[in-house]
Design an enzyme around this catalytic site. Sequence first.
Site, PDB file in Angstrom:
ATOM      1  N   HIS A   1       0.820  -1.222   0.000  1.00  0.00           N
ATOM      2  CA  HIS A   1       0.000   0.000   0.000  1.00  0.00           C
ATOM      3  C   HIS A   1       0.853   1.271   0.000  1.00  0.00           C
ATOM      4  O   HIS A   1       0.435   2.307  -0.518  1.00  0.00           O
ATOM      5  CB  HIS A   1      -0.934   0.011   1.213  1.00  0.00           C
ATOM      6  CG  HIS A   1      -1.956  -1.088   1.176  1.00  0.00           C
ATOM      7  ND1 HIS A   1      -2.726  -1.431   2.247  1.00  0.00           N
ATOM      8  CD2 HIS A   1      -2.304  -1.946   0.179  1.00  0.00           C
ATOM      9  CE1 HIS A   1      -3.521  -2.434   1.917  1.00  0.00           C
ATOM     10  NE2 HIS A   1      -3.276  -2.769   0.678  1.00  0.00           N
TER      11      HIS A   1
ATOM     12  N   PHE B   1      -0.875  -8.250   4.862  1.00  0.00           N
ATOM     13  CA  PHE B   1       0.460  -7.672   4.705  1.00  0.00           C
ATOM     14  C   PHE B   1       0.469  -6.325   3.978  1.00  0.00           C
ATOM     15  O   PHE B   1       1.396  -6.023   3.196  1.00  0.00           O
ATOM     16  CB  PHE B   1       1.385  -8.665   3.977  1.00  0.00           C
ATOM     17  CG  PHE B   1       1.207 -10.079   4.434  1.00  0.00           C
ATOM     18  CD1 PHE B   1       1.239 -10.398   5.780  1.00  0.00           C
ATOM     19  CD2 PHE B   1       0.976 -11.099   3.527  1.00  0.00           C
ATOM     20  CE1 PHE B   1       1.030 -11.698   6.212  1.00  0.00           C
ATOM     21  CE2 PHE B   1       0.777 -12.404   3.950  1.00  0.00           C
ATOM     22  CZ  PHE B   1       0.805 -12.696   5.295  1.00  0.00           C
ATOM     23  N   CYS B   2      -0.546  -5.506   4.208  1.00  0.00           N
ATOM     24  CA  CYS B   2      -0.624  -4.187   3.552  1.00  0.00           C
ATOM     25  C   CYS B   2      -0.481  -4.293   2.039  1.00  0.00           C
ATOM     26  O   CYS B   2       0.073  -3.398   1.393  1.00  0.00           O
ATOM     27  CB  CYS B   2       0.425  -3.221   4.096  1.00  0.00           C
ATOM     28  SG  CYS B   2       0.106  -2.740   5.781  1.00  0.00           S
ATOM     29  N   ALA B   3      -0.959  -5.412   1.507  1.00  0.00           N
ATOM     30  CA  ALA B   3      -0.971  -5.585   0.049  1.00  0.00           C
ATOM     31  C   ALA B   3      -2.277  -6.319  -0.262  1.00  0.00           C
ATOM     32  O   ALA B   3      -2.287  -7.404  -0.830  1.00  0.00           O
ATOM     33  CB  ALA B   3       0.243  -6.382  -0.419  1.00  0.00           C
TER      34      ALA B   3
END
Length: 468
Positions: free
Chosen positions: A138, A385-387
């Site tokens: 992100h 995982f911020c993805a």
Amino acid sequence: MPAAATATATAVPAAAAEPSVPTPLPVLGRDVAVPLVTGGEVTYAALDYAASAPALQRVWDDVAAYAPYYGSVHRGAGYLSQLSTDLFENARRTVAGFLDCRADDQLVFTRSTTDSLNLLAAVLPDGCEVFVFETEHHAALLPWQRAGRVTVLDAPDSPARAVASLERALADRDPHGPALVCVTGASNVTGELWPVRELAAAAHAHGARIVLDAAQLAPHRAVSVRELDVDWVAFSGHKLYAPFGSGVLAGRADWLREAGPYLAGGGASRAVTRRADGGVDVEWHETAARHEAGSPNVIGAYAIASACKALTEAGFEALAAREDALVRAVREGLADVPEVRFLSLFGDDAPRVGVLSFVVDGWNSSHFAAALSAEYGIGVRDGLFCAHPLVRRLLGGDTGGAGECGAPEAGALNAIRVSFGAGTPEEHVARFVRAVRELVRDGARWTYRTVEGRCVPDPSATDGPSGA
Ligand SMILES: Cc1ncc(COP(=O)(O)O)c(C=O)c1O
């Protein structure tokens, strides 16, 4: 400068005589013992390097040696202030050398990769188009959404398709306007290496620039701005064994110089004068200081420079070779456990750094990660995982199994990530492989409950039989 302040305290240990995996670099926390819910204690196995890596002992020692000499940067007339200013500017040169920057590149110390990419987003020229893959963290996906016209490209299933997809997208754009491509060097989800040089060539062939998100690459592989021919590179100190709140953005000076300062304030301004009409005129610095308003984090910058030196001395070839051996140990150790499914965009054999994500059939990922921690003293990560777009795509709507830890939706659509690096002993990876095999075969030995969507041991180690 006093020798104590510049001492490079601990030498990198020479590799022992042909071990199966060479000796890890000494890191802080290597002897920390944690309680197990099942009783007793075990040395903590930090296998979440992709989030934050432990500090290199060498970095800690260098910072401790400098600490008594700490002073304000760019401000004071005193000896320690001047020494600290020198140290800060030397750190800038060291990191620029580590990244093999061009002579006229600028290197700005930031707080993190997120900060670096937001800084770049803030200096984009008017009308700049941005191209980014949906697979990005992100930090590399979101800053542009506020800044310009963003094209988000679908996840490719091979490095060659990534290049072809970018070529197609760039071919359709107005070749006269400014454009930026943002790409990761190594995925924080799959660990896979991206074809950065080829993507840079494609970007440049279409008049676009490219920024490399090296948050997961720089700790594991040598990064050469020149060889990769990228326009900017960003990374974070805390993933590079230097957890003191600093990051880096390095690259072309022009966009940085032509835009207003990222933060307005002292340090960024060269002269400020009061106008007759009551307003204020400001002359901003044209150097990196333009984007470093406020008192700089000299310890953070010094720590990054120390880590850069330590990794360079250890040699990225050797570091990558031992990491490859650890990746192989995970893959081969779990190859005959069909319940464990690794996530991959480019295929299981694609080159990668020490980052692997997986799901376990029949298990809620949060439950599995909690059991690795509580029963084996292994710290991994579960989640997206911020993805989010990438992990959701890789999971393909698969919930990873609904475990017995409370509500089935807890941890649903999550994965588990194990990651390691220069400080990881073989034993941690061997313990992880054994733990995964045992949990899949025998199930958890403890009970867990769901608290705010996450599994936690019930009772926990602090009130469990270990009495810790
Ligand atoms: C590939 C990648 N890019 C960017 C970031 C953001 O880094 P930071 O949180 O240090 O800003 C991360 C963090 O996990 C990452 O893995």
